[in-house]
Write an enzyme that holds these catalytic residues in place. Structure first.
Site, PDB file in Angstrom:
ATOM      1  CG  ASP A 172      34.502  33.672   8.382  1.00 43.98           C
ATOM      2  OD1 ASP A 172      35.108  33.475   7.315  1.00 43.98           O
ATOM      3  OD2 ASP A 172      33.266  33.764   8.454  1.00 43.98           O
TER       4      ASP A 172
ATOM      5  CG  HIS B 255      33.837  33.895   4.026  1.00 45.14           C
ATOM      6  ND1 HIS B 255      33.528  33.651   5.345  1.00 45.14           N
ATOM      7  CD2 HIS B 255      32.710  33.649   3.315  1.00 45.14           C
ATOM      8  CE1 HIS B 255      32.258  33.274   5.438  1.00 45.14           C
ATOM      9  NE2 HIS B 255      31.747  33.265   4.214  1.00 45.14           N
TER      10      HIS B 255
ATOM     11  CG  ASN C  65      35.987  55.037   8.166  1.00 50.25           C
ATOM     12  OD1 ASN C  65      35.142  54.797   7.289  1.00 50.25           O
ATOM     13  ND2 ASN C  65      36.962  54.196   8.458  1.00 50.25           N
TER      14      ASN C  65
ATOM     15  CG  ASN D 197      25.409  29.672   0.477  1.00 51.75           C
ATOM     16  OD1 ASN D 197      24.577  30.392   1.030  1.00 51.75           O
ATOM     17  ND2 ASN D 197      26.683  30.012   0.374  1.00 51.75           N
TER      18      ASN D 197
ATOM     19  CB  ALA E 290      22.021  27.270  11.018  1.00 52.86           C
TER      20      ALA E 290
ATOM     21  CE1 TYR F 120      23.772  20.181  16.654  1.00 48.02           C
ATOM     22  CE2 TYR F 120      25.241  21.929  15.917  1.00 48.02           C
ATOM     23  CZ  TYR F 120      24.960  20.579  16.070  1.00 48.02           C
ATOM     24  OH  TYR F 120      25.868  19.634  15.657  1.00 48.02           O
TER      25      TYR F 120
ATOM     26  CB  VAL G 198      22.581  27.973  16.669  1.00 46.87           C
ATOM     27  CG1 VAL G 198      23.111  28.860  15.561  1.00 46.87           C
ATOM     28  CG2 VAL G 198      23.734  27.308  17.415  1.00 46.87           C
TER      29      VAL G 198
ATOM     30  CB  SER H 201      28.670  33.616   4.607  1.00 44.12           C
ATOM     31  OG  SER H 201      29.134  32.345   4.920  1.00 44.12           O
TER      32      SER H 201
END
Length: 552
Positions: A128, A159, A172, A250, A266, A268, A271, A323
């Site tokens: 990323d 991002h 935490n 998107n 995405a 393939y 994936v 994402s």
């Protein structure tokens, strides 16, 4: 013979550039420099290059390929070489998010967490914009920067940090918590401060992840077109047992038109293509769907870790986008990888697919794929809530006392051997494994139980048979189980008999003591049946009750 059709020809150069959805925006001229990926024939080193052929950017060992900058003439000459199998233009990729938490509840990780499933031991790479190194709610093991001319993997966009938090934010008492907080997270900075990058640098990041032995790669990024190098790289990931999750994209047009299916990577087959839903479990308006969509996850109003790109201040932010959906799926896969460590990639994909909550029309559809991704309930397919042994098995699994079988079952009704009982007893009592030479001729030194058998003998918890053997594979009886437990936990004497069939035998006092302590029980007819074999569920309950008794 080499397939000449797999190489780019100059006559098709302009058409291919157009087809790549803006991957290269310059006119094709002799002076311009283009980023290309060159694949070599098998048996030819992927490091093959000579002076004057262009600027080398990356080498992909798993592809037998290199990424380079070349001008038109260099590309033409490269195509002519007999060693070259294909040449493709590098593509621009970009993040799949829109600025703008309920998502955790929707995917139900709390059920998995009650079984101690938190992603521990699972390695995840987030490819990323980088990840904020010093964010107090993140624990990143390391990272790399694959961008040409850039160093350091710190996030200068926000991002990547947001994606990382959905996956891995720490429990935490601040901010938020990730789906798999105990997974080991690796940051791969392959996108710049604008959220853009080159496909060749994504591939370099994937190859780096291979070297780190990651289990899961998250790709919250998209491009409009397919490419040989990316397709081959992702197929290689699947071969290596690496799960790859990617955002479906998107809904922005590619070359002025909307795609009929999800975006790449995405799309393939290797994936897991992930779309987004809103908090009403409807397909998010921006989310690409299609035949290649596998699952959906929360993608609107997702609250997660963030770093302000201008000020560098760490904090939290709400974002929308596919994402944001992808890391929910990567996190769920991490929980499944921990729960079912022996599963193949295909088995894990089937597990997630089968557990998805069906939305829309029954079965797989273009809007939701197989449905809303759900975290695993527990690591055993045959241990259901409501059964008398459910809580003991859960507690002992969390403690590391019991494990299951490679097919994700516990086999509660299955019989249990003497060596397995000693092993579980040793784990329960945290016995230090001793010399693997037990003194019993029928216990091999390389046996998983040898160390615990030695330790239990030393403590006086167990002994062998008159002939000097231990009979490690023999099923243990209810009477012998009581003797082992009584010696290990030292229950007080009962002072009376609880069962009609246990008087006057070597196990009598142990059974009655365990019964008084509330550890063991008999049958409705008043018997204990000491000669009957013990089931795995019965032993789990007895160990659980013994631990509860000793802690009072």
């Amino acid at each position: 013979m080499k397939d000449m059709g797999s190489k780019l020809l100059l006559a098709g150069l302009l058409a291919l550039i157009a087809a790549f959805g803006g991957a290269v925006t310059e006119n094709v001229s002799a002076e311009s420099s283009y980023r290309v990926v060159v694949g070599f024939e098998e048996g030819t080193s992927g490091r093959y290059r000579t002076a004057g052929e262009g600027e080398h950017l990356h080498t992909y060992d798993s592809l037998n390929a290199v990424a380079m900058k070349m001008n038109r003439e260099q590309i033409i000459e490269m195509q002519k070489k007999p060693e070259v199998a294909w040449v493709e233009f590098d593509q621009r990729v970009s993040v799949a998010a829109e600025r703008e938490t309920w998502g955790y509840e929707a995917t139900e990780p709390s059920k998995a967490r009650s079984w101690g499933l938190t992603g521990e031991g699972v390695n995840i790479a987030v490819i990323d914009t980088g990840v904020a190194k010093d964010h107090p709610d993140l624990n990143v093991r390391g990272g790399v920067n694959t961008i040409e001319g850039s160093t350091g993997w710190a996030d200068d966009n926000g991002h990547g940090t947001h994606v990382a938090g959905v996956l891995n934010a720490q429990p935490n008492n601040r901010g938020t918590v990730g789906i798999a907080p105990d997974a080991d997270l690796y940051a791969v900075k392959a996108l710049n401060k604008d959220g853009d990058g080159w496909e060749s640098e994504i591939i370099a990041g994937i190859e780096w992840a291979f070297k780190k032995d990651v289990d899961i790669i998250n790709l919250s990024l998209t491009t409009c077109s397919s490419s040989i190098p990316m397709k081959k790289t992702l197929e290689k990931a699947e071969e290596k047992g690496v799960l790859v999750v990617a955002a479906s994209g998107n809904k922005t047009p590619c070359n002025g038109r909307y795609l009929p299916d999800v975006m790449y990577p995405a799309r393939y087959d290797s994936v897991v293509g992930t779309g987004a839903v809103n908090d009403e479990f409807q397909r998010a308006a921006f989310s690409y769907g299609g035949n290649s969509l596998d699952v959906v996850a929360p993608g609107t109003g997702v609250y997660s870790t963030y770093v302000d790109a201008k000020t560098g201040v760490n904090g939290y932010e709400y974002l929308n986008g596919t994402s944001m959906a992808a890391p929910f799926v990567s996190g769920v896969f991490a929980l499944n990888r921990e729960a079912y460590p022996h599963y193949t990639v295909q088995q894990l994909r089937k597990e997630v697919r089968d557990r998805a909550k069906d939305l829309g029309p029954k079965g797989k559809d273009k809007d939701f794929g197989h449905g809303l991704v759900q975290a695993p309930v527990n690591p055993f397919k045959d241990v259901s809530s409501g059964r008398w042994y459910y809580e003991p098995v859960r507690k002992l699994y969390v403690d590391g006392t019991v494990t299951g079988f490679r097919n994700a079952t516990f086999r509660p009704d299955g019989k249990i051997s003497r060596q397995d009982v000693v092993t579980m007893l040793g784990r329960t009592l945290n016995l230090e494994e001793k010399d693997s030479n037990t003194g019993f001729p029928d216990v091999q030194e390389n046996s998983y139980s040898a160390g615990y058998i030695s330790a239990a003998v030393e403590k006086g918890f167990i002994n062998g048979f008159p002939d000097g053997t231990f009979a490690p594979r023999k099923n243990i009886t209810r009477g012998d189980m009581a003797v082992m437990l009584d010696r290990a936990f030292q229950f007080p004497e009962a002072g009376r008999s609880y069962f009609s069939d246990v008087n006057g035998r070597y196990y009598t006092e142990a059974i009655n003591a365990a019964a008084k302590a509330g550890v063991l029980s008999g049958y409705r007819d008043g018997t204990y049946q000491p000669s009957e074999p013990v089931s795995r569920a019965e032993l789990a309950k007895a160990l659980y009750e013994s631990k509860e008794y000793s802690s009072r």
